[in-house]
Design a protein around this motif. Structure first.
Motif, PDB file in Angstrom:
ATOM      1  N   THR A 101       0.892  -1.142  -0.124  1.00 41.75           N
ATOM      2  CA  THR A 101       0.099  -0.070   0.075  1.00 41.75           C
ATOM      3  C   THR A 101       0.825   1.294  -0.094  1.00 41.75           C
ATOM      4  O   THR A 101       0.386   2.357  -0.589  1.00 41.75           O
ATOM      5  CB  THR A 101      -0.817   0.140   1.380  1.00 41.75           C
ATOM      6  OG1 THR A 101      -1.777  -1.134   1.281  1.00 41.75           O
ATOM      7  CG2 THR A 101      -2.042   1.115   1.220  1.00 41.75           C
ATOM      8  N   ALA A 102       2.006   1.143   0.656  1.00 43.60           N
ATOM      9  CA  ALA A 102       2.761   2.518   0.917  1.00 43.60           C
ATOM     10  C   ALA A 102       3.537   2.638  -0.585  1.00 43.60           C
ATOM     11  O   ALA A 102       3.741   3.736  -0.806  1.00 43.60           O
ATOM     12  CB  ALA A 102       3.723   2.113   1.998  1.00 43.60           C
ATOM     13  N   SER A 157       0.882   3.945  -3.177  1.00 41.96           N
ATOM     14  CA  SER A 157       0.641   5.441  -2.738  1.00 41.96           C
ATOM     15  C   SER A 157       1.604   6.237  -3.202  1.00 41.96           C
ATOM     16  O   SER A 157       1.507   7.476  -3.455  1.00 41.96           O
ATOM     17  CB  SER A 157       0.158   5.541  -1.236  1.00 41.96           C
ATOM     18  OG  SER A 157       1.116   5.332  -0.398  1.00 41.96           O
ATOM     19  N   THR A 173       1.253   9.087  -5.874  1.00 38.53           N
ATOM     20  CA  THR A 173       1.734  10.656  -5.557  1.00 38.53           C
ATOM     21  C   THR A 173       2.393  11.190  -6.515  1.00 38.53           C
ATOM     22  O   THR A 173       2.395  12.341  -6.743  1.00 38.53           O
ATOM     23  CB  THR A 173       2.045  10.604  -4.018  1.00 38.53           C
ATOM     24  OG1 THR A 173       1.020  10.287  -3.067  1.00 38.53           O
ATOM     25  CG2 THR A 173       2.083  12.052  -3.683  1.00 38.53           C
ATOM     26  N   GLY A 199       2.439  10.591   1.133  1.00 41.58           N
ATOM     27  CA  GLY A 199       1.723   9.527   0.359  1.00 41.58           C
ATOM     28  C   GLY A 199       2.264   8.184   0.973  1.00 41.58           C
ATOM     29  O   GLY A 199       1.123   7.409   1.233  1.00 41.58           O
ATOM     30  N   ARG A 200       3.429   8.042   1.290  1.00 45.44           N
ATOM     31  CA  ARG A 200       3.555   6.725   1.808  1.00 45.44           C
ATOM     32  C   ARG A 200       3.015   6.588   3.313  1.00 45.44           C
ATOM     33  O   ARG A 200       2.575   5.615   3.754  1.00 45.44           O
ATOM     34  CB  ARG A 200       5.034   6.489   1.834  1.00 45.44           C
ATOM     35  CG  ARG A 200       5.753   6.270   0.411  1.00 45.44           C
ATOM     36  CD  ARG A 200       7.269   5.879   0.625  1.00 45.44           C
ATOM     37  NE  ARG A 200       7.605   4.625   1.357  1.00 45.44           N
ATOM     38  CZ  ARG A 200       8.558   4.271   2.033  1.00 45.44           C
ATOM     39  NH1 ARG A 200       9.410   5.112   2.106  1.00 45.44           N
ATOM     40  NH2 ARG A 200       8.625   3.285   2.619  1.00 45.44           N
ATOM     41  N   GLY A 206      -0.826   5.889   3.142  1.00 43.24           N
ATOM     42  CA  GLY A 206      -0.950   4.506   2.820  1.00 43.24           C
ATOM     43  C   GLY A 206      -0.905   3.422   3.889  1.00 43.24           C
ATOM     44  O   GLY A 206      -1.567   2.769   3.708  1.00 43.24           O
ATOM     45  N   TRP A 207       0.456   3.809   4.529  1.00 45.29           N
ATOM     46  CA  TRP A 207       0.285   2.805   5.763  1.00 45.29           C
ATOM     47  C   TRP A 207      -0.681   3.093   6.622  1.00 45.29           C
ATOM     48  O   TRP A 207      -1.242   2.034   7.317  1.00 45.29           O
ATOM     49  CB  TRP A 207       1.697   3.213   6.519  1.00 45.29           C
ATOM     50  CG  TRP A 207       2.895   2.735   6.013  1.00 45.29           C
ATOM     51  CD1 TRP A 207       3.984   3.139   5.173  1.00 45.29           C
ATOM     52  CD2 TRP A 207       3.314   1.256   6.429  1.00 45.29           C
ATOM     53  NE1 TRP A 207       4.736   2.248   4.926  1.00 45.29           N
ATOM     54  CE2 TRP A 207       4.551   1.072   5.614  1.00 45.29           C
ATOM     55  CE3 TRP A 207       2.697   0.238   7.082  1.00 45.29           C
ATOM     56  CZ2 TRP A 207       5.374   0.163   5.817  1.00 45.29           C
ATOM     57  CZ3 TRP A 207       3.544  -0.882   7.133  1.00 45.29           C
ATOM     58  CH2 TRP A 207       4.806  -0.956   6.405  1.00 45.29           C
ATOM     59  N   LEU A 239      -3.894   4.186   6.122  1.00 41.93           N
ATOM     60  CA  LEU A 239      -5.128   3.470   5.463  1.00 41.93           C
ATOM     61  C   LEU A 239      -5.041   2.071   5.578  1.00 41.93           C
ATOM     62  O   LEU A 239      -6.055   1.360   5.924  1.00 41.93           O
ATOM     63  CB  LEU A 239      -5.004   3.874   3.998  1.00 41.93           C
ATOM     64  CG  LEU A 239      -5.626   5.415   3.871  1.00 41.93           C
ATOM     65  CD1 LEU A 239      -5.536   5.818   2.317  1.00 41.93           C
ATOM     66  CD2 LEU A 239      -6.986   5.697   4.438  1.00 41.93           C
ATOM     67  N   ALA A 240      -3.855   1.463   5.246  1.00 45.13           N
ATOM     68  CA  ALA A 240      -3.951  -0.024   5.509  1.00 45.13           C
ATOM     69  C   ALA A 240      -4.000  -0.477   6.597  1.00 45.13           C
ATOM     70  O   ALA A 240      -4.595  -1.438   7.189  1.00 45.13           O
ATOM     71  CB  ALA A 240      -2.469  -0.577   4.910  1.00 45.13           C
TER      72      ALA A 240
END
Length: 95
Positions: A14-15, A18, A22, A65-66, A69-70, A72-73
């Motif tokens: 995910t990271a 994303s 981005t 963005g990373r 992503g983390w 959100l996961a």
């Protein structure tokens, strides 16, 4: 598969996704509004100012963005563990 391994795979993928999304959106936005991002900062035709601004902007945006992503996961995994369906899916993946 161990729960920690599953989380590492999901969180890292995910990271990465994303971060890539981005960076691509930043390229598209900069082309539309400001300037063409330098393809190769080592090129003699690229000015220092452009190379430094692009490096700072893309680094900061990809980092944010990373992190998003983390997070959100992580929230998705927590939410999945609260439901029966999510627990079934995670148990199948963890076994």
């Amino acid at each position: 598969m161990k729960p920690q391994t599953l989380w590492t795979i999901i969180g890292t993928s995910t990271a990465i996704l994303s971060g890539v999304a981005t960076r691509q959106s930043l390229k598209h936005t900069s082309r539309r509004h400001a300037f063409e991002p330098p393809v190769n900062p080592d090129d003699p035709e690229v000015r220092w100012r452009e190379a430094l601004l692009w490096g700072a902007a893309s680094g900061m945006a990809v980092g944010i963005g990373r992190i998003v992503g983390w997070k959100l996961a992580s929230s998705g995994m927590r939410r999945a563990r609260r439901t029966r369906r999510g627990q079934r899916v995670l148990s199948k993946l963890e076994d």
